[in-house]
Write a protein that holds these residues in place. Structure first.
Motif, PDB file in Angstrom:
ATOM      1  N   GLY A  79       9.815   8.343   1.076  1.00 25.35           N
ATOM      2  CA  GLY A  79       9.304   7.723  -0.147  1.00 25.35           C
ATOM      3  C   GLY A  79       8.796   8.723  -1.162  1.00 25.35           C
ATOM      4  O   GLY A  79       7.689   8.617  -1.677  1.00 25.35           O
ATOM      5  N   LYS A  80       9.659   9.684  -1.499  1.00 25.11           N
ATOM      6  CA  LYS A  80       9.231  10.721  -2.441  1.00 25.11           C
ATOM      7  C   LYS A  80       9.127  10.207  -3.872  1.00 25.11           C
ATOM      8  O   LYS A  80       8.242  10.618  -4.619  1.00 25.11           O
ATOM      9  CB  LYS A  80      10.207  11.909  -2.389  1.00 25.11           C
ATOM     10  CG  LYS A  80       9.972  12.786  -1.176  1.00 25.11           C
ATOM     11  CD  LYS A  80      10.902  13.970  -1.155  1.00 25.11           C
ATOM     12  CE  LYS A  80      12.281  13.587  -0.679  1.00 25.11           C
ATOM     13  NZ  LYS A  80      12.333  13.147   0.721  1.00 25.11           N
ATOM     14  N   GLY A 108      13.729   9.471   3.321  1.00 23.46           N
ATOM     15  CA  GLY A 108      13.256   8.116   3.589  1.00 23.46           C
ATOM     16  C   GLY A 108      11.738   8.012   3.557  1.00 23.46           C
ATOM     17  O   GLY A 108      11.182   6.927   3.708  1.00 23.46           O
ATOM     18  N   THR A 151       0.852  -1.203   0.000  1.00 18.71           N
ATOM     19  CA  THR A 151       0.000   0.000   0.000  1.00 18.71           C
ATOM     20  C   THR A 151       0.880   1.243   0.000  1.00 18.71           C
ATOM     21  O   THR A 151       2.063   1.186   0.332  1.00 18.71           O
ATOM     22  CB  THR A 151      -0.860   0.079   1.291  1.00 18.71           C
ATOM     23  OG1 THR A 151       0.037   0.005   2.403  1.00 18.71           O
ATOM     24  CG2 THR A 151      -1.864  -1.054   1.376  1.00 18.71           C
ATOM     25  N   PHE A 152       0.247   2.374  -0.321  1.00 19.34           N
ATOM     26  CA  PHE A 152       0.950   3.646  -0.167  1.00 19.34           C
ATOM     27  C   PHE A 152       1.048   3.956   1.313  1.00 19.34           C
ATOM     28  O   PHE A 152       0.157   3.605   2.093  1.00 19.34           O
ATOM     29  CB  PHE A 152       0.162   4.779  -0.849  1.00 19.34           C
ATOM     30  CG  PHE A 152       0.206   4.729  -2.350  1.00 19.34           C
ATOM     31  CD1 PHE A 152       1.408   4.880  -3.026  1.00 19.34           C
ATOM     32  CD2 PHE A 152      -0.956   4.542  -3.083  1.00 19.34           C
ATOM     33  CE1 PHE A 152       1.447   4.832  -4.407  1.00 19.34           C
ATOM     34  CE2 PHE A 152      -0.923   4.495  -4.468  1.00 19.34           C
ATOM     35  CZ  PHE A 152       0.282   4.635  -5.137  1.00 19.34           C
ATOM     36  N   ARG A 153       2.105   4.644   1.718  1.00 20.82           N
ATOM     37  CA  ARG A 153       2.152   5.159   3.078  1.00 20.82           C
ATOM     38  C   ARG A 153       1.144   6.315   3.159  1.00 20.82           C
ATOM     39  O   ARG A 153       0.816   6.914   2.132  1.00 20.82           O
ATOM     40  CB  ARG A 153       3.557   5.672   3.379  1.00 20.82           C
ATOM     41  CG  ARG A 153       4.565   4.540   3.470  1.00 20.82           C
ATOM     42  CD  ARG A 153       5.971   5.102   3.598  1.00 20.82           C
ATOM     43  NE  ARG A 153       6.945   4.030   3.802  1.00 20.82           N
ATOM     44  CZ  ARG A 153       8.234   4.160   3.530  1.00 20.82           C
ATOM     45  NH1 ARG A 153       8.706   5.286   3.034  1.00 20.82           N
ATOM     46  NH2 ARG A 153       9.053   3.164   3.745  1.00 20.82           N
TER      47      ARG A 153
HETATM   48  P1  ADP Z   1      13.148   9.584  -0.228  1.00 21.63           P
HETATM   49  O1  ADP Z   1      13.492   9.928  -1.659  1.00 21.63           O
HETATM   50  O2  ADP Z   1      11.946  10.325   0.278  1.00 21.63           O
HETATM   51  O3  ADP Z   1      14.307   9.653   0.711  1.00 21.63           O
HETATM   52  P2  ADP Z   1      12.758   6.949  -1.269  1.00 21.63           P
HETATM   53  O4  ADP Z   1      11.881   7.235  -2.412  1.00 21.63           O
HETATM   54  O5  ADP Z   1      14.205   6.666  -1.533  1.00 21.63           O
HETATM   55  O6  ADP Z   1      12.664   8.090  -0.182  1.00 21.63           O
HETATM   56  O7  ADP Z   1      12.137   5.739  -0.419  1.00 21.63           O
HETATM   57  C1  ADP Z   1      12.681   5.396   0.828  1.00 21.63           C
HETATM   58  C2  ADP Z   1      12.460   3.930   1.102  1.00 21.63           C
HETATM   59  O8  ADP Z   1      11.089   3.679   1.393  1.00 21.63           O
HETATM   60  C3  ADP Z   1      12.829   3.018  -0.040  1.00 21.63           C
HETATM   61  O9  ADP Z   1      13.512   1.902   0.490  1.00 21.63           O
HETATM   62  C4  ADP Z   1      11.506   2.588  -0.622  1.00 21.63           C
HETATM   63  O10 ADP Z   1      11.569   1.323  -1.215  1.00 21.63           O
HETATM   64  C5  ADP Z   1      10.610   2.583   0.615  1.00 21.63           C
HETATM   65  N1  ADP Z   1       9.197   2.819   0.292  1.00 21.63           N
HETATM   66  C6  ADP Z   1       8.693   3.827  -0.451  1.00 21.63           C
HETATM   67  N2  ADP Z   1       7.356   3.747  -0.522  1.00 21.63           N
HETATM   68  C7  ADP Z   1       6.981   2.663   0.210  1.00 21.63           C
HETATM   69  C8  ADP Z   1       5.709   2.044   0.526  1.00 21.63           C
HETATM   70  N3  ADP Z   1       4.565   2.547   0.087  1.00 21.63           N
HETATM   71  N4  ADP Z   1       5.737   0.949   1.297  1.00 21.63           N
HETATM   72  C9  ADP Z   1       6.897   0.446   1.770  1.00 21.63           C
HETATM   73  N5  ADP Z   1       8.121   0.975   1.511  1.00 21.63           N
HETATM   74  C10 ADP Z   1       8.171   2.072   0.740  1.00 21.63           C
END
Ligand code: ADP
Length: 450
Positions: A47-48, A45, A20-22
């Protein structure tokens, strides 16, 4: 976008393997699917990438992604391709054959993501339009670079707003891992988010409170004490990042840690790319316990089990501190973020401001040729050139007020960090307060002793 939220989540499952989406991602995705321009502020972290990559997939069109660093683009392109998403980059370091191929792929509708730098965006946009490509989304990553009140201002980011209009004002999503309220307003204004868009503009700010991180600061008076504390903080068998202010410091410290029995290595931008790659691989594969790094280490590094992030000395901005400290505990388990700080740390940063913003008289004298550039230090010369490109003194009187205000903003950031390190109040509340968030209950810091 005529795609339902459920279909978007199905794409998330298929391409990323996340169920799912966070919650914060879900809010951003709903706005984007609803047709709004969006500014998304998510902590490191958070998940952008998913926030614009899934809508790009859903649109079936092309998403242009503006990103400040070539290395970051390459990481992201590699990641997207491994998930079965058509992606490419278009930047100055690319051989011309590859750039042409990226354009052809984009024009043929085979790419969902095309990464580029702000400098390359205008040309790329023109060529895409001429080739008949349909740009369905514009994503601006690290969008705080737009604002001169941010900690990482890049003048070339300001032109994205103008290029966006030239591209027909496509739906836009701006993303950043750190933005104070003032910086957020600036991003919305400069990009023109919501202007003329039926869906308007939406701002989504996720909580920056990472509950599994414990924040601590140790005041020290001698350099010896600093090393003693560092040794106490690092535990063999546990992964740590130590941030140090200079390349030399990373090398000396890594060596000292090796003598003390740690599997440590330095990392900084002065190492050749092969060595940097090796250090990164060893760190990711747990062959190294400690990386001692300058701030060059981090962008795009996504290692879940870092248990400690220690700052050897005070960084100059809360933004960089929070981002670097935030590389701890990405797996959600407990981790410590410790700042070692001495009074002189702040003084050094204030002195550095004289290099970043040289005295006006010196600048005018350099620009007019009255002072021989060879007689000033190289870093001052670099600042003079950077400010000349930005202020264009040949085209009329430069806006000195702007430069003064920017310097003041940088001074305030140093003061904020010093207060963070020296105050008796809750550290977490101080950091989050800076980003405009009110904390209800501290989840752990050395002041609250919980
Ligand atoms: P940011 O760019 O915000 O630092 P990332 O896009 O690199 O973050 O994502 C950070 C981590 O979170 C990655 O390991 C990614 O796989 C994980 N992630 C992103 N979205 C989800 C989600 N919906 N559920 C579980 N893990 C996620």
């Amino acid at each position: 976008m005529s795609v339902s939220f459920d279909s978007a989540e199905a794409l998330l499952r298929r391409h990323y393997g996340h169920a799912t989406f966070r919650p914060a991602q879900a809010r951003v995705i709903r706005s984007v699917l609803g047709g709004a321009d969006v500014l998304a502020v998510l902590p490191t972290g958070g998940g952008k990438s998913v926030c614009f990559q899934v809508p790009a997939l859903a649109s079936g069109g092309l998403c242009l992604v503006v990103s400040p660093l070539i290395s970051l683009m390459q990481d992201q392109v590699g990641g997207a391709r491994s998930r079965g998403i058509g992606a490419a980059a278009f930047h100055s370091a690319l051989p011309s054959g590859e750039a042409a191929a990226a354009l052809r792929e984009a024009a043929a509708g085979r790419l969902r993501l095309l990464y580029t730098s702000p400098e390359r965006l205008p040309r790329l946009g023109r060529e895409l339009l001429a080739a008949g490509a349909r740009i369905s989304l514009l994503a601006v990553d690290e969008a705080h670079c737009i604002s001169e009140w941010g900690h990482d201002f890049r003048p070339e980011f300001r032109a994205i707003g103008v290029t966006r209009v030239a591209l027909g004002a496509p739906q836009t999503i701006a993303l950043t891992g750190s933005a104070t309220p003032k910086v957020r307003d600036d991003i919305v204004r400069v990009l023109g988010l919501g202007r003329g868009r039926p869906g308007g503009a939406a701002l989504h700010v996720a909580s920056f409170d990472r509950r599994n991180l414990r924040f601590e600061a140790c005041r020290i008076t001698t350099e010896r004490e600093r090393f003693g504390l560092l040794l106490e903080l690092l535990i063999r068998g546990e992964t740590a990042i130590v941030y140090a202010p200079t390349r030399r410091a990373t090398e000396t410290l890594a060596l000292a840690l090796r003598h003390a029995g740690h599997r440590a290595a330095p990392y900084h931008a002065g190492l050749d790319s092969e060595t940097r790659g090796e250090v990164l691989d060893d760190f990711l594969a747990d062959r190294l316990g400690v990386v001692v790094a300058t701030s060059a280490f981090g962008m795009g590094i996504d290692k879940p089990g870092v248990r400690r992030v220690v700052h050897w000395s005070m960084p100059p901005t809360p933004e960089s501190y929070y981002q670097e400290a935030g590389r701890a505990g990405r797996d959600g388990a407990e981790a410590r973020c410790v700042l070692l700080v001495r009074r002189g740390d702040a003084t050094l940063h204030r002195r550095q401001l004289d290099v970043t913003f040289p005295d006006r008289r010196l600048l005018e004298s350099l620009w007019s040729g009255r002072t021989d550039p060879a007689r000033v230090p190289a870093n001052v010369r670099e600042s003079a050139e950077r400010l000349r490109a930005e202020l264009r003194p040949d085209g009329g009187a430069p806006d000195w007020q702007r430069v003064r205000e920017r310097r003041r903003a940088a001074e305030r950031r140093i003061d904020t960090m010093w207060r963070y390190a020296s105050s008796r109040r809750c550290r977490r509340a101080a950091l989050l307060g800076y980003f405009g968030e009110r904390l209800r209950r501290c989840a752990g810091c050395d002041r609250c002793r919980n």
